[in-house]
Design an enzyme around this catalytic site. Structure first.
Site, short mmCIF file in Angstrom:
data_model
loop_
_atom_site.label_atom_id
_atom_site.label_comp_id
_atom_site.label_asym_id
_atom_site.label_seq_id
_atom_site.Cartn_x
_atom_site.Cartn_y
_atom_site.Cartn_z
N LYS A 116 0.81 -1.21 0.00
CA LYS A 116 0.00 0.00 0.00
C LYS A 116 0.85 1.26 0.00
O LYS A 116 0.54 2.22 -0.70
CB LYS A 116 -0.87 0.02 1.25
CG LYS A 116 -2.22 -0.66 1.08
CD LYS A 116 -3.02 -0.43 2.35
CE LYS A 116 -4.50 -0.66 2.22
NZ LYS A 116 -5.08 -0.92 0.98
N GLU A 200 -4.03 7.88 7.42
CA GLU A 200 -4.86 8.65 6.48
C GLU A 200 -5.94 9.38 7.24
O GLU A 200 -6.44 8.88 8.25
CB GLU A 200 -5.55 7.70 5.46
CG GLU A 200 -4.62 7.17 4.40
CD GLU A 200 -5.36 6.28 3.39
OE1 GLU A 200 -6.58 6.10 3.51
OE2 GLU A 200 -4.67 5.78 2.49
N HIS A 235 -16.53 -5.93 3.48
CA HIS A 235 -15.60 -5.80 2.36
C HIS A 235 -15.86 -6.78 1.23
O HIS A 235 -15.01 -7.01 0.39
CB HIS A 235 -14.14 -5.86 2.86
CG HIS A 235 -13.88 -4.83 3.92
ND1 HIS A 235 -13.85 -3.48 3.65
CD2 HIS A 235 -13.72 -4.95 5.26
CE1 HIS A 235 -13.67 -2.81 4.77
NE2 HIS A 235 -13.59 -3.68 5.76
N ARG A 292 -6.37 -7.12 -12.36
CA ARG A 292 -7.05 -8.29 -12.95
C ARG A 292 -8.36 -7.82 -13.55
O ARG A 292 -8.77 -6.67 -13.36
CB ARG A 292 -7.36 -9.31 -11.85
CG ARG A 292 -8.23 -8.69 -10.76
CD ARG A 292 -8.76 -9.67 -9.74
NE ARG A 292 -9.72 -9.03 -8.86
CZ ARG A 292 -9.43 -8.40 -7.73
NH1 ARG A 292 -8.19 -8.33 -7.30
NH2 ARG A 292 -10.38 -7.84 -7.02
C1 MV4 Z 1 -10.75 4.19 3.98
C2 MV4 Z 1 -12.02 4.54 4.49
C3 MV4 Z 1 -12.19 5.80 4.99
N1 MV4 Z 1 -11.15 6.67 5.00
N2 MV4 Z 1 -9.76 5.10 4.00
C4 MV4 Z 1 -11.69 -0.43 3.21
C5 MV4 Z 1 -10.99 -1.42 2.34
C6 MV4 Z 1 -9.72 -0.78 1.94
N3 MV4 Z 1 -9.42 -1.08 0.60
C7 MV4 Z 1 -9.94 0.68 2.15
N4 MV4 Z 1 -11.11 0.83 2.96
C8 MV4 Z 1 -11.47 2.02 3.45
N5 MV4 Z 1 -10.50 2.99 3.47
C9 MV4 Z 1 -9.96 6.31 4.51
N6 MV4 Z 1 -8.96 7.18 4.54
C10 MV4 Z 1 -13.03 3.58 4.43
C11 MV4 Z 1 -12.77 2.31 3.92
C12 MV4 Z 1 -13.87 1.39 3.92
C13 MV4 Z 1 -14.42 0.91 2.71
C14 MV4 Z 1 -13.93 1.30 1.47
C15 MV4 Z 1 -14.48 0.82 0.30
C16 MV4 Z 1 -15.55 -0.05 0.36
C17 MV4 Z 1 -16.06 -0.46 1.57
C18 MV4 Z 1 -15.50 0.02 2.75
C19 MV4 Z 1 -16.03 -0.39 3.98
C20 MV4 Z 1 -15.48 0.08 5.12
C21 MV4 Z 1 -14.40 0.96 5.11
#
Ligand code: MV4
Length: 667
Positions: A116, A200, A235, A292
């Site tokens: 990441k 973040e 997720h 992918r």
């Molecule tokens: C975040 C966020 C809020 N703020 N980053 C969840 C999976 C990972 N790929 C990144 N994720 C998140 N990052 C910041 N700075 C909220 C999430 C997140 C989320 C993002 C996409 C789809 C579903 C989610 C469910 C919970 C939290």
């Protein structure tokens, strides 16, 4: 163009790839595990090779065997699908070393997105917007605390090695920071072997909007609009759509340009997805890149009219992109629902079993079903429990939602629990229709998503009676004239008060119905209520009029069990017979798995003395742990599973001999 390719996958995506390859005149080699001998992808392919036993690491993850089969069968390229080996740099490399084309990006591009913090550094350099925060190498508490204060609160700690939501922690104020940091590090160390963190700013109500990108080996790149995948559960994506509701053309272009820049920054080739967090104010930030073809690619195909697997094949053999950016247009709106074998009423635990009855909606320009299963197939514990993807298209979002609701009502499955009813409630929910989306949608609208059944118990029982009566009648040899007095069974008397009793069992409760056949209709008594019933059965469709209300349902029967399908719901009942003298006999001290899952820890050994309530085994299903505890004091006899093994619901895990047995025997 290739003349023969190998598909290193199973299920719907293997079938999807074969479909396009065949349309282009390309021969397909399938691979399969012992669990998949009769699978649809094997039947569709031109030839197929057995890889090994059901577990993925003995079959679909056997890179060595797959490459050997590709060489032996004369395939020129390998399509990895998604999951399994699709993002495995060693496999991508091994393909090229053996003169096989990996239908995917170069190994270096897969590797670049693996960490990441490294990915963020590359994106920052390429000018792709990032959530403000820290992704540096220094990991001492002082540096991180200072960066946290710069970043502001609430903030999110993310594991550098994490992904898919694992190893994240929200910190609301500086006082919580040190403790949260050590906990997050411990978790990350355990889960990924790497404790490093990035910081973040925490977006509290973001949407998940992702851009489909495509690059050719000449360095050209385009984007094919975006998908909104905000409706997720732990997720896992549940509903996806294209385009993202409410996204302006300017934002689409800005996000698309950023995504293409991101792909080009890592010399990308092929299909890729750049995921963004899209904030309420219209700003967006790079989240991760998936190297992918994704599960949800069909919604992009529906709105662009392009076949992305064809694009992958063309780009893989070195051809330029089929279209330039200004030739890519979007039309209408598409939605995809993922139909899973799972039990929404039991915390969405994955379900298994045989697909005894399977009916899919009619496919058309509006409705598409991508699936890897047919009626009679087993859904096993070994693979992802997705049964199908249901994809719909229409001129606008509102109409597309109607199509989705209708198609879900036409999807009927018995034998395995599914999320169809949950998806129906989701697609039909007012906040979803209003596109009030964010990643917390399912949590926020829980109450709407588990509605009470629309088909009430009495009417369902009357319909079940109608089905049984009509079925009996149609099996009667004198049924040419359905209302002939000679067509009646022996317990029936025309114009008499002899009512036929009918007992139906629902959830262990027995209902005694009384049926009276009148001229042209039935009277059915359930408890103190009387219903008039007209019923007509053709195939599995039952058309009924109950007290003047006309209703159409579908019915399937398996032995004594009846299932009535109505508007996405299913109602189960059983023709009841008294059972005598049968009592549940439970083997003493036998400990069975409460669900399908894997054994993560065995806490005892044979010969150990255990106390009632002591944890013996820890199982995991859907990322949740469940402790299996001793029901009584005793001694562990035998243990049937090792750590890491998969277990089916009901399987005996270990046996314990109770102390009580010995005490009872003592004088
Ligand atoms: C975040 C966020 C809020 N703020 N980053 C969840 C999976 C990972 N790929 C990144 N994720 C998140 N990052 C910041 N700075 C909220 C999430 C997140 C989320 C993002 C996409 C789809 C579903 C989610 C469910 C919970 C939290």
């Amino acid at each position: 163009m290739f003349s023969k390719i190998l598909i290193a996958n199973r299920g719907e995506i293997a079938c999807r790839v074969i479909q396009t390859a065949h349309r282009l005149g390309i021969r397909c080699v399938a691979v399969y595990s012992e669990a998949d001998c009769d699978a649809r992808h094997v039947a569709l392919a031109d030839e197929a090779f057995l890889l090994g036993p059901a577990p993925s690491n003995e079959s679909y993850l056997r890179a060595d065997k797959i490459i050997q089969i590709a060489l032996q069968s004369g395939a020129q390229a390998i399509h990895p699908g998604y999951g399994f080996l699709s993002e495995n740099t060693d496999f991508a490399e091994a393909c090229s070393q053996n003169g096989l084309v990996f239908i995917g990006p170069p190994a270096s591009a897969i590797a670049a997105m693996g960490s990441k913090s490294a990915a963020k550094a590359i994106m920052e350099k390429a000018g792709v917007p990032l959530v403000p925060g820290y992704h540096g190498a220094a990991q001492d508490v002082e540096t991180l605390r200072a960066e946290a204060l710069k970043c502001g609160f609430p903030l999110l700690l993310k594991a550098v090695a994490g992904g898919g939501g694992k190893g994240m922690r929200v910190v609301n104020q500086i006082e919580e920071f040190d403790e949260a940091l050590s906990a997050a590090r411990r978790e990350a160390k355990n889960a990924f072997g790497n404790p490093d963190m990035l910081l973040e700013r925490y977006l509290t109500q973001p949407r998940h909007v992702e851009i489909q990108v495509f690059c050719d080996s000449q360095g050209q790149g385009v984007y094919l609009a975006e998908r909104d995948c905000s409706v997720q559960r732990r997720h896992q994506k549940v509903l996806e759509e294209a385009p993202a509701p409410g996204l302006s053309c300017e934002t689409r272009k800005a996000m698309g340009d950023a995504a293409v820049k991101a792909a080009q920054a890592i010399n990308y080739v092929g299909a890729g997805t750049v995921e963004f967090l899209y904030d309420v104010d219209g700003s967006f930030f790079f989240m991760e890149m998936n190297t992918r073809l994704q599960v949800e690619h069909p919604v992009t195909e529906m709105v662009t009219g392009q076949d992305l697997v064809e694009w992958q094949l063309r780009v893989a053999e070195g051809a330029p992109l089929p279209l330039k950016q200004d030739e890519i247009r979007i039309r209408g709106h598409a939605l995809e629902a993922r139909i899973y074998a799972e039990d929404p009423d039991n915390d969405f635990l994955p379900a298994t079993g045989r697909l005894d009855y399977l009916r899919t909606p009619d496919e058309s320009a509006h409705v598409r079903v991508d699936t890897g299963v047919v009626e009679g197939d087993e859904v096993s514990i070994h693979y992802d429990p997705m049964i199908a993807k249901l994809i719909v298209w229409d001129e606008n979002r509102d109409q597309a939602i109607n199509r989705m609701v209708q198609a879900l009502e036409q999807y009927r499955i018995n034998g395995v629990k599914t999320n169809i009813r949950f998806l129906h409630a989701l697609a039909d929910a007012q906040p979803f229709r209003e596109a009030d989306l964010d990643t917390g949608f399912i949590e926020k609208h829980r109450a709407l998503l588990f509605p009470p059944p629309k088909l009430d118990l009495h009417r369902a029982l009357v319909l079940a009676a109608g089905y049984l009566l009509e079925q009996t009648r149609s099996n009667n040899p004198n049924n040419e004239d359905r209302w002939s007095p000679f067509a009646h069974q022996n317990s029936w008397r025309l114009n008499s008060e002899y009512a036929k009793p009918l007992a139906l069992k629902v959830d262990d409760q027995v209902y005694e119905l009384k049926v009276l056949e009148k001229n042209q209709y039935y009277e059915v008594r359930v408890a103190d209520s009387l219903y008039t019933l007209h019923a007509e059965l053709s195939g599995d469709q039952l058309k009924a009029v109950i007290n003047g209300h006309r209703i159409s349902v579908h019915v399937t029967q398996k032995d004594k069990e009846l299932v009535i399908f109505h508007e996405g719901e299913s109602f189960h009942c059983e023709a009841h017979e008294e059972t005598y003298g049968l009592e549940d006999i439970e083997a003493e001290g036998s400990l069975t798995a409460p669900m399908n899952g894997s054994v993560v820890a065995v806490m005892v050994q044979p010969g150990d003395a255990v106390k009632a309530g002591q944890t013996l085994v820890i199982m995991e299903a859907m990322k949740m742990e469940h402790a299996i505890k001793a029901p009584l004091d005793g001694v562990v006899d035998e243990i049937y599973f090792k750590e890491g093994e998969m277990v089916s619901e009901g399987a005996e895990l270990l046996s314990v001999t109770s102390d009580a047995t010995e005490e009872d025997a003592a004088p």
